[in-house]
Design an enzyme around this catalytic site. Sequence first.
Site, PDB file in Angstrom:
ATOM      1  N   LYS A  30       0.871  -1.181   0.000  1.00  0.00           N
ATOM      2  CA  LYS A  30       0.000   0.000   0.000  1.00  0.00           C
ATOM      3  C   LYS A  30       0.908   1.231   0.000  1.00  0.00           C
ATOM      4  CE  LYS A  30      -4.078   2.004   2.176  1.00  0.00           C
ATOM      5  NZ  LYS A  30      -3.662   3.403   2.021  1.00  0.00           N
TER       6      LYS A  30
ATOM      7  N   ARG B  39      -8.125  10.582  -8.866  1.00  0.00           N
ATOM      8  CA  ARG B  39      -9.260   9.846  -8.300  1.00  0.00           C
ATOM      9  C   ARG B  39     -10.567  10.585  -8.549  1.00  0.00           C
ATOM     10  NH1 ARG B  39      -9.592   7.300  -2.220  1.00  0.00           N
ATOM     11  NH2 ARG B  39     -11.835   7.419  -1.945  1.00  0.00           N
TER      12      ARG B  39
END
Length: 594
Positions: free
Chosen positions: A282, A316
């Site tokens: 991550k 995003r």
Amino acid sequence: MEFAAFADRAEELAAEPADIGTTRLVTDLLGAAGGTDENDDDLATVTRFLLGRVFPAHDTRTLDVGPALCREAIARAAGPNVTADDVEDRLAEEGEIGAVAAGFEFGGQRGLAAFGEGRDRLTVAAVDAELRRLAAAAGDGSESHKRDALFGLFNRCEPAEAKVIARLVLGEMRLGVGEGAVRDAIAEAFLAGNPEGDERDESDTDDDPILRAGDEAVVAVERALQVTNDYGRVAVLARDEGLNGLRAEGLAVGRPVQAMLAQAGTATDAVEAFGEVAVETKFDGARVQVHYVPESAAEGDDAAGGTELGPRIYSRNMDDVTDALPEVVEYVEARVSVPVILDGEVVAVDDDGDPLPFQEVLRRFRRKHDVDRMREEVGLRLHAFDCLHADGEDLLDEPFRARHDRLAEVLSDAAASVEFAGDPAAIEAAEAAALGAGHEGVMLKNPEAAYTPGNRGRDWLKRKPDVETLDAVVVGAEWGEGRRAELFGTFLLGVRAGDDELATIGKVATGLTDEELADLTERLEPHVVSEDGTEIEIRPEVVLEVGYEEIQTSPTYSSGYALRFPRFVGVRDDKSVDDADSLERVVRLAGDEK
């Protein structure tokens, strides 16, 4: 469709308390807007207007109209005796711009009334066309052009129409109509008794719109929405081509889709749910979507539309950030030889390739000028971890394992690495290695799961961090004191509490440098709605990441909760209001702390 008819329906929707009643009203409105082939444009436009949009979600164009400009246009249309300050005073009384606009009699109404004449009625198509022209205004004089265009619209408005236009241009429709209601209404309006797009037969339909349309229809609409990000386009597809047309709709290179999202979870959760777990690093970076059609491959890919497309990088929020990230463009061009849509993370790195803090990434994302100089200061690296489309093939329905294999092929084995583990101990070892390398931890994924755009499901889990933070929306501010008197010093925060609703959860003033306060003040001033002394109401646009010691119940804020010792962590430029944390998560976190 006359715009007055849309405005009247909008008023009904705003007053409708029940979800099922909302769906019925939206269904009727879509049917009225899309009753004939000549109304194609009205159907697409009305569907978008219902959600407070002029353009599809994937479209990077914006109206770029702030509250101050809107107030000036209203004042001008209201006549020579009304000033922008008068409008602001009314706004302080009414609380929202739509009610203020509806309270004035505009110039066109007064003039026509004096001669006893009717006026040229506004249509939905005319309003849409004018707003699109307004969005296209750029460069010197663009603000004046926008003000003139908005004045022209208000000058032709009746009160109900003015209310909707004021709300629409500021992104404050407040109809209580969520995306789910519009999705269900599309299915009911055009697919009930009409699954293949033939003539409708309403003789044997049930009273419940969801039952009438059927789960199959709703699923088909949802799927088309996932791959298009355009409610207007999907409404027209449902009407004209039925289920077959919806199912045939696929991804298009150059048209970004919403990212698949993760929930928090543990290694044990993942092993129990998936058995074998795909474990990925991550990264502490910004989510991006890469679209690319090499010149040599353009003609062979239907999703590419037969045209070359240099690498386009979308955030995003589906903003085009390509120009700010030249090294990502170069990275893709050097490795990819077929049309692709990739999902990944952009990470800031130092000269040795080691990761830098997330805020360094955002410095690059926001940069419009001096990109080359910033590139020398902060380097970027793309870590691609998923492949949604490759060489003419949509991969959304393929399992993650297969998508990752395809990713390795198209990126010449430069894809983000993935391990497969079957027990918590192996996952924890992978996490320790990721943390040791300076990354944020690990992601845990179901190897057999499809990619579902916009879905925050249990097929992707992010390991819970030791310290939780919240992504909250700035909804208000207070002026600072002393040397900070000309800057916003305290920020009122809200979390998502339902469709178009935010619930306040606290104020943050700690952890901000003078430079950060100046930056936030500059960002937020265009979104100021009203001021009352030192307190300022702000249109929700900016998301902050905030840390805290604990979450307590509190009657002070509308959420019923308050953050204890909140502190500023950073601005989430990569997130929109829709991506902010929810009240549901706050309740869950508060419960976890007990």
